[in-house]
Every structure is written in structure tokens, then in C-alpha cells.
Design a protein around this motif. Structure first.
Motif, PDB file in Angstrom:
ATOM      1  N   ALA A  64     -16.146  19.015  42.907  1.00 19.35           N
ATOM      2  CA  ALA A  64     -17.262  18.165  42.919  1.00 19.35           C
ATOM      3  C   ALA A  64     -18.185  18.282  41.658  1.00 19.35           C
ATOM      4  O   ALA A  64     -18.553  17.497  41.066  1.00 19.35           O
ATOM      5  CB  ALA A  64     -18.206  18.648  44.303  1.00 19.35           C
ATOM      6  N   ALA A  65     -18.139  19.560  41.207  1.00 22.88           N
ATOM      7  CA  ALA A  65     -18.848  19.923  40.061  1.00 22.88           C
ATOM      8  C   ALA A  65     -18.230  19.194  38.727  1.00 22.88           C
ATOM      9  O   ALA A  65     -18.837  18.626  37.943  1.00 22.88           O
ATOM     10  CB  ALA A  65     -19.049  21.330  39.901  1.00 22.88           C
ATOM     11  N   ALA A  66     -17.017  19.166  38.563  1.00 20.62           N
ATOM     12  CA  ALA A  66     -16.300  18.583  37.541  1.00 20.62           C
ATOM     13  C   ALA A  66     -16.417  17.041  37.514  1.00 20.62           C
ATOM     14  O   ALA A  66     -16.672  16.558  36.447  1.00 20.62           O
ATOM     15  CB  ALA A  66     -14.773  18.948  37.609  1.00 20.62           C
ATOM     16  N   ILE A  67     -16.450  16.388  38.778  1.00 21.24           N
ATOM     17  CA  ILE A  67     -16.806  15.113  38.828  1.00 21.24           C
ATOM     18  C   ILE A  67     -18.219  14.505  38.322  1.00 21.24           C
ATOM     19  O   ILE A  67     -18.451  13.886  37.419  1.00 21.24           O
ATOM     20  CB  ILE A  67     -16.361  14.561  40.369  1.00 21.24           C
ATOM     21  CG1 ILE A  67     -15.013  14.537  40.694  1.00 21.24           C
ATOM     22  CG2 ILE A  67     -16.900  13.098  40.338  1.00 21.24           C
ATOM     23  CD1 ILE A  67     -14.523  14.412  42.082  1.00 21.24           C
ATOM     24  N   GLU A  68     -19.155  15.422  38.662  1.00 21.55           N
ATOM     25  CA  GLU A  68     -20.519  15.336  38.324  1.00 21.55           C
ATOM     26  C   GLU A  68     -20.455  15.451  36.718  1.00 21.55           C
ATOM     27  O   GLU A  68     -21.372  14.769  36.368  1.00 21.55           O
ATOM     28  CB  GLU A  68     -21.311  16.067  39.207  1.00 21.55           C
ATOM     29  CG  GLU A  68     -22.582  15.667  39.379  1.00 21.55           C
ATOM     30  CD  GLU A  68     -23.651  16.661  40.189  1.00 21.55           C
ATOM     31  OE1 GLU A  68     -23.066  17.359  41.159  1.00 21.55           O
ATOM     32  OE2 GLU A  68     -24.729  16.691  39.926  1.00 21.55           O
ATOM     33  N   ARG A  69     -20.012  16.530  36.505  1.00 13.60           N
ATOM     34  CA  ARG A  69     -20.245  16.867  35.049  1.00 13.60           C
ATOM     35  C   ARG A  69     -19.611  15.797  34.135  1.00 13.60           C
ATOM     36  O   ARG A  69     -20.181  15.441  33.153  1.00 13.60           O
ATOM     37  CB  ARG A  69     -19.413  18.118  34.516  1.00 13.60           C
ATOM     38  CG  ARG A  69     -20.269  19.077  34.097  1.00 13.60           C
ATOM     39  CD  ARG A  69     -19.423  20.596  33.636  1.00 13.60           C
ATOM     40  NE  ARG A  69     -18.071  20.670  34.005  1.00 13.60           N
ATOM     41  CZ  ARG A  69     -17.616  21.178  34.963  1.00 13.60           C
ATOM     42  NH1 ARG A  69     -18.439  21.765  35.811  1.00 13.60           N
ATOM     43  NH2 ARG A  69     -16.168  21.388  35.220  1.00 13.60           N
ATOM     44  N   ALA A  70     -18.402  15.086  34.465  1.00 10.89           N
ATOM     45  CA  ALA A  70     -17.755  13.955  33.838  1.00 10.89           C
ATOM     46  C   ALA A  70     -18.851  12.657  33.674  1.00 10.89           C
ATOM     47  O   ALA A  70     -18.986  12.004  33.085  1.00 10.89           O
ATOM     48  CB  ALA A  70     -16.492  13.713  34.174  1.00 10.89           C
ATOM     49  N   GLY A  71     -19.581  12.725  35.108  1.00  9.29           N
ATOM     50  CA  GLY A  71     -20.482  11.585  35.296  1.00  9.29           C
ATOM     51  C   GLY A  71     -20.047  10.171  34.642  1.00  9.29           C
ATOM     52  O   GLY A  71     -19.010   9.776  35.283  1.00  9.29           O
ATOM     53  N   ASP A  72     -20.940   9.668  34.091  1.00  7.86           N
ATOM     54  CA  ASP A  72     -20.710   7.978  33.512  1.00  7.86           C
ATOM     55  C   ASP A  72     -19.617   8.050  32.796  1.00  7.86           C
ATOM     56  O   ASP A  72     -19.266   6.846  31.907  1.00  7.86           O
ATOM     57  CB  ASP A  72     -21.849   7.447  33.317  1.00  7.86           C
ATOM     58  CG  ASP A  72     -22.713   7.863  32.115  1.00  7.86           C
ATOM     59  OD1 ASP A  72     -21.963   8.816  31.278  1.00  7.86           O
ATOM     60  OD2 ASP A  72     -23.844   7.610  31.704  1.00  7.86           O
ATOM     61  N   THR A  73     -19.005   9.044  32.237  1.00 11.95           N
ATOM     62  CA  THR A  73     -17.774   8.904  31.122  1.00 11.95           C
ATOM     63  C   THR A  73     -16.643   8.728  31.959  1.00 11.95           C
ATOM     64  O   THR A  73     -15.435   8.340  31.713  1.00 11.95           O
ATOM     65  CB  THR A  73     -17.605  10.146  30.367  1.00 11.95           C
ATOM     66  OG1 THR A  73     -17.194  11.317  31.088  1.00 11.95           O
ATOM     67  CG2 THR A  73     -18.831  10.451  29.618  1.00 11.95           C
TER      68      THR A  73
END
Ligand SMILES: Cc1ncc(COP(=O)(O)O)c(C=O)c1O
Length: 429
Positions: free
Chosen positions: A174-183
Motif C-alpha cells: 500500500a505504501a509503495a502504491i501511495e508513494r508512486a502516486g500520480d506517476t
């Protein structure tokens, strides 16, 4: 009842198994003396249903008797043959029938669906996969990133377990997805990790991916026919799977794909087209304009290979009768029995890498021999020579998967006895 670690107990469990009769519906490989092997490799290539040969033979006969007319007049007309598979595939994936289609092979389907679902822009171009993803998936996503003119060096994010750990933690995903965000353009995750046997939560990954504004796709090669799936409810955008592992449809079997129903009519979604994806009512008018069938069938390219569809039909029909929820219940017990024996009898010699709680695993356990990979490989080879078929995955894992359709408790016990013997021999060598 006898003590749980005795052959008498295991045989009692087999006799009481309500799914035990399904074993007779499969050809069991044998050793030179005709004795069935302990076959725990259904995660790699499932066994042949006895009904497969009959269904293939029937189509060969139809072909010899009818030639081209078989497309419409065969007992199971070839133009509609693959449609018999749809409801069964929907049942196994927790999808609506119009969300699934059986076609091609897994990597081909992955590419076809990325044509539609990986639409990178300068702002949003990255793909998140797990570090150690199945190589074909990695090759596929890397080549897609390059195909669109981006550089995998920053376009591909590979999420590894924490140092010293084998499994990915849900919070880290979940954190990795959030970190990548709108990229982030796409998250491609397996349903079950092929090396460790870890089950991932499709609902949670899809929700996190959608929160980031990206597309969620899944590779269900090791999940279909193994664990219960709820693709439709998860909201996943697409998924692909193969037919030769737990589905028992033969080497290189026909594969499958899922496209969520919210895309059923999205004509604006780019896709590679072929005549078998064209509206059925007008397909044979042979017009120039492509009008896709609503739903997953609209992603088909070619008329399906009937001799590959036949063994899949044989196998899915068995799954339908056995019922996935009953198979899963047995699998939890059977693989749980394997885990308990390994933990109790082989503690200190073998580590079970796969999560032990039922929700975290399917049929497969991945075992690491603590004496090291050289000993591990030798023990794996000794198991195979003794007629216990599992497999070895570099650098140091023995993958073992009792399949609830054709495996039983006594085999599990015999497997652990053999493992115990070879561990002892390796320790004293
Ligand atoms: C997880 C996973 N993904 C992809 C593949 C590649 O499948 P195919 O050769 O059918 O395209 C495999 C094959 O074993 C697999 O295990």
C-alpha cells in the motif's frame, strides 16, 4: 482415531475424504514398476483428466466426418465451442460470464490487455510489480514501457520484501502504491506468488491502486483453481491466467482473461482487434469496420484452437462438479497437514517460507532446507529419484503442492517421511 502423524491416521482421512473419488478421474504418472508417483507439482503442470482424451477424440472425429461443416454442425459447434468454457471460468474467478474469455496463452493475453490498460502519459507512466515477479511478466511490462518510448530504469518499480524477509507485507504494498502516486499508470500483481506461494489480497491492492488513480491488473497463473477469487467484486481492471497449472488443461493449455464489466462497452479503449472479437451477429458479413463484442470476448483475435479447448472443457467440468469451495476447504486441510508435519517432524531442518495462515496460502508450500542450497538441491533430486515429484526454484526453494482434486493425506505423510530420510542422510554425509 490414530495419532495424527501415523499412516493409519492419514489413510483414515483419505477414506473419509468426500472428494477422494476425483483422484480416479485423472491419469496418475507412475514409476517403472507401475506405482503411482507422489505428484505434488500441480502448481506447475496439473495432471491429465481421463475425460480429456475423449473430448479431443470427439472433435477429431467431427473434423474427419464433417470437415468445414463442423463449425456449425458438430455436436459442439466449433464457432461457439469456447463459449462452453465461459461460465466455468467465471465460476472459478468470481466474475460475471461476460467478464471472462478463454483464449491464447498467458503472456499473450497480458500484452493484449496492456495495449488497452497501460496507456502511459508523460505524467503517469510507471508500472509497479513485485521484485522477483515471474520473469515473463517482467519481460512483458518492461517491453511495454520501452514500446511506449519510456525508460524502464525509472518506469518500472519493483517492490521487494524487507531485508531478511521472504514475503511482502500488505502495508508495504500500500505504501509503495501511495508513494508512486500520480506517476503510477499500472500495478501488476500476482494472485499467488509463484516462488513463495504467498496469496495477495486483490481487493486491497485494487483499492489502493484505484486511490492512486492507476489501473490494477493481476496474473492469476498460480491462483486460478487454487484459491477462491472474487474478481468482479474486487473491482480489478483486468486479469490473466494460464490453463496448465491447477486447471489441468495440459501443457501450453488455452489461457484466460478477465476485463471488468465497466469496460464492457468502452469502444474508446484502444485495443488490438481481430475478427473473433467482432460482433457475432455480423462477423460473417465480413464488413471492413470492427465492432467489438461487448465484454471480454471483444478482446479475442482468432478463432479458438478446438483441440486445446477440449481438455480445458474436460477439466473445468470436473471443477464444476467438485466445486471450488469444497476443493479449497480440502486444500486448507491437506496443505495444513503437510505444514504441521514439516513443522513438527522437521523443525530445525526446514523452514516453510509460505505464510502458514490459510488466507495467506493456497495449496503450495515453499520449503527452504536450512543446511543450505547445495543440500537443498540434493534433497530435491533425491525426492524426485524416489518418486516424489515437486520442483526446485532457484536459489533455494523446494515447491510442494498437494492438489485437492487428486492428492491425499497418505501421500503427504509419505512425502514428509522421504524428506525426513533425505535430510538425515544429508546431515550425516
Ligand atoms: C506466474 C506466471 N506468469 C506467467 C507465466 C508465463 O506463462 P505463459 O508461458 O503461459 O505465457 C507463468 C508460467 O509458468 C507463470 O507461472
Amino acid at each position: 482415531m490414530s495419532e495424527w502423524f501415523t499412516l493409519a491416521y492419514a489413510e483414515e482421512r483419505d477414506r473419509a475424504d468426500p472428494l477422494g473419488a476425483f483422484r480416479d478421474e485423472f491419469h496418475l504418472p507412475t514409476d517403472a514398476s507401475g506405482r503411482p508417483l507422489i505428484y505434488f507439482a500441480g502448481h506447475s503442470l496439473g495432471l491429465e483428466p481421463k475425460s480429456a482424451a475423449r473430448l479431443i477424440r470427439e472433435e477429431l472425429e467431427e473434423w474427419s466426418r464433417r470437415g468445414v461443416l463442423g463449425h456449425e454442425t458438430a455436436r459442439r459447434p466449433w464457432v461457439r465451442y469456447h463459449e462452453q468454457l465461459t461460465a466455468y471460468a467465471a465460476e472459478l474467478t468470481g466474475a460475471e460470464p461476460h467478464e471472462v474469455v478463454n483464449m491464447n496463452s498467458l503472456t499473450v493475453n497480458l500484452h493484449l490487455l496492456m495495449v488497452s490498460f497501460y496507456r502511459p502519459t508523460q505524467k503517469r507512466w510507471r508500472i509497479l510489480i513485485e521484485h522477483g515477479a515471474f520473469p515473463s511478466d517482467r519481460y512483458a511490462v518492461e517491453s511495454q514501457i520501452r514500446f511506449h518510448g519510456f525508460d524502464p530504469a525509472d518506469g518500472l518499480i519493483e517492490l521487494a520484501p524487507r531485508p531478511g524477509e521472504d514475503l511482502l507485507r500488505a502495508e508495504d504494498i500500500a505504501a509503495a502504491i501511495e508513494r508512486a502516486g500520480d506517476t503510477l499508470a499500472l500495478v501488476l500483481f500476482p494472485g499467488v506468488q509463484y516462488r513463495t506461494g504467498q496469496v495477495f489480497d486483490l481487493d486491497v491492492i485494487t483499492a489502493a491502486t484505484h486511490r492512486a488513480g492507476a489501473v490494477a491488473g493481476f496474473d492469476l497463473a498460480h491462483a486460478i483453481g487454487n484459491v477462491e477469487l472474487g474478481l468482479h467484486a474486487s473491482g480489478a481492471d483486468f486479469a490473466v491466467w494460464c490453463g496448465y497449472k491447477y486447471l489441468n488443461a495440459g501443457p501450453g493449455a488455452l489461457a484466460g482473461a478477465f476485463v471488468h464489466e465497466r469496460y464492457a462497452d468502452s469502444l474508446e479503449l484502444p485495443r488490438f482487434a481481430g475478427w473473433w472479437g467482432h460482433d457475432k451477429a455480423t462477423r460473417f458479413l465480413m464488413g471492413p469496420e470492427f465492432r467489438p463484442i461487448p465484454g471480454a470476448e471483444g478482446w479475442q483475435l482468432s478463432n479458438p484452437p478446438i483441440f486445446a479447448a477440449a481438455p480445458l472443457l474436460a477439466s473445468l467440468e470436473i471443477f464444476h462438479r467438485a466445486r471450488l469451495e469444497r476443493l479449497r476447504a480440502k486444500s486448507i486441510e491437506l496443505t495444513g497437514y503437510l505444514a504441521r508435519l514439516v513443522q513438527t517432524l522437521l523443525a530445525g531442518s526446514v523452514k516453510i517460507v509460505t505464510p502458514l495462515e490459510p488466507a495467506g496460502r493456497g495449496s503450495q508450500l515453499s520449503l527452504r532446507v536450512l543446511a543450505g542450497p547445495t543440500a537443498g538441491r540434493r534433497i530435491f533430486q533425491a525426492l524426485e529419484a524416489a518418486g516424489a515429484i515437486c520442483d526446485w526454484r532457484e536459489p533455494d526453494l523446494i515447491r510442494v503442492a498437494p492438489a485437492p482434486l487428486y492428492n491425499g493425506y497418505a501421500e503427504v505423510l509419505r512425502f514428509v517421511d522421504l524428506l525426513d530420510r533425505f535430510l538425515t542422510e544429508a546431515a550425516s554425509a
